[in-house]
Design an enzyme around this catalytic site. Structure first.
Site, PDB file in Angstrom:
ATOM      1  N   LYS A 116       0.815  -1.221   0.000  1.00 47.84           N
ATOM      2  CA  LYS A 116       0.000   0.000   0.000  1.00 47.84           C
ATOM      3  C   LYS A 116       0.851   1.276   0.000  1.00 47.84           C
ATOM      4  CE  LYS A 116      -4.307  -1.593   0.457  1.00 47.84           C
ATOM      5  NZ  LYS A 116      -4.551  -2.333  -0.762  1.00 47.84           N
ATOM      6  N   HIS A 118       2.157   2.874  -2.384  1.00 48.37           N
ATOM      7  CA  HIS A 118       2.036   3.764  -3.540  1.00 48.37           C
ATOM      8  C   HIS A 118       0.560   3.883  -3.892  1.00 48.37           C
ATOM      9  CE1 HIS A 118       1.068   0.587  -6.458  1.00 48.37           C
ATOM     10  NE2 HIS A 118       1.825  -0.170  -5.680  1.00 48.37           N
TER      11      HIS A 118
END
Length: 232
Positions: A116, A118
């Site tokens: 998570k 990006h």
């Protein structure tokens, strides 16, 4: 708005599916603590369709429910992880379905769950998302995977057309002291303005319990649960 939200009548297909789920041990009666923390008199875990034969048959039920719904669609999308084999197998079932003869082959895609850290929200695999897209999942509990799927599909410039699930528990969301008037399924349909089509629902399980003496002992417990948590 859709077959899923109209008055219920147990179809032969939905009752066949409930029997199939019972035979495979995917649907069980007893006393089960479910994700919501509730003690449910029945348990449905589509992850237990875990052999070639059972998944092939399951996909046939998905394909039939989708075609019976009358919703027009161009392709399938399976949210990671559960939706991946479901969308894949359903695409195969549609390719072999008599009602699809003369129609072009139905493409499918799915997303990968990435770390998570990006903002991409996962990477797409499979056919490019375009046209009217069917989101295929097993059940809707919190609606999180539907929300993510709708975002992915809309970001790609495609249109989420319908959410196709195996079982609608028809349960009101929220804690016991603050039950919502709606179920997770109804909330999804309302929030995104797209129909939710289920192969079968709690009403079909109830119909089987009424009709089949073998399961009569579970009738009262399921009825009590339905009375307490069921949507009106």
């Amino acid at each position: 708005m859709s077959a899923a939200q109209s008055a219920h009548h147990a179809s032969a297909t939905s009752l066949d599916f409930v029997r199939f789920a019972l035979n495979e041990g995917v649907l069980r009666f007893g006393s089960f603590k479910v994700k919501s923390g509730r003690i449910s008199p029945y348990f449905f875990n589509a992850g237990l369709f875990n052999s070639g034969g059972s998944v092939g048959k399951l996909a046939g039920f998905y394909a039939q429910a989708l075609l019976d719904s009358g919703v027009s669609f161009d392709m399938l999308f399976g949210p990671a992880y559960k939706g991946i084999p479901l969308a894949t197998a359903t695409a195969v079932a549609l390719a072999g379905h008599a009602a699809m003869q003369g129609r072009s082959d139905v493409p499918f895609a799915y997303n990968r769950k990435e770390a998570k850290d990006h903002g991409e929200g996962g990477t797409l695999v499979g056919a490019p998302l375009k046209g009217k897209v069917v989101i295929i999942d097993d059940v809707i509990t919190a609606g999180t995977s539907v929300r993510e799927s709708v975002e992915i599909i809309r970001n790609a410039g495609a249109e989420p057309a319908v959410v196709l699930i195996a079982m609608d528990r028809m349960e009101r969301a929220g804690p016991d002291d603050a039950l919502s008037a709606h179920s997770a399924v109804q909330d999804v349909a309302k929030t995104y303005g797209i129909p939710v089509v289920a192969i079968a629902s709690l009403a079909d399980i109830m119909a089987l319990l009424q009709d089949d003496a073998a399961f009569a002992e579970h009738r009262d417990a399921v009825l009590a649960y339905r009375t307490k948590y069921g949507v009106k």
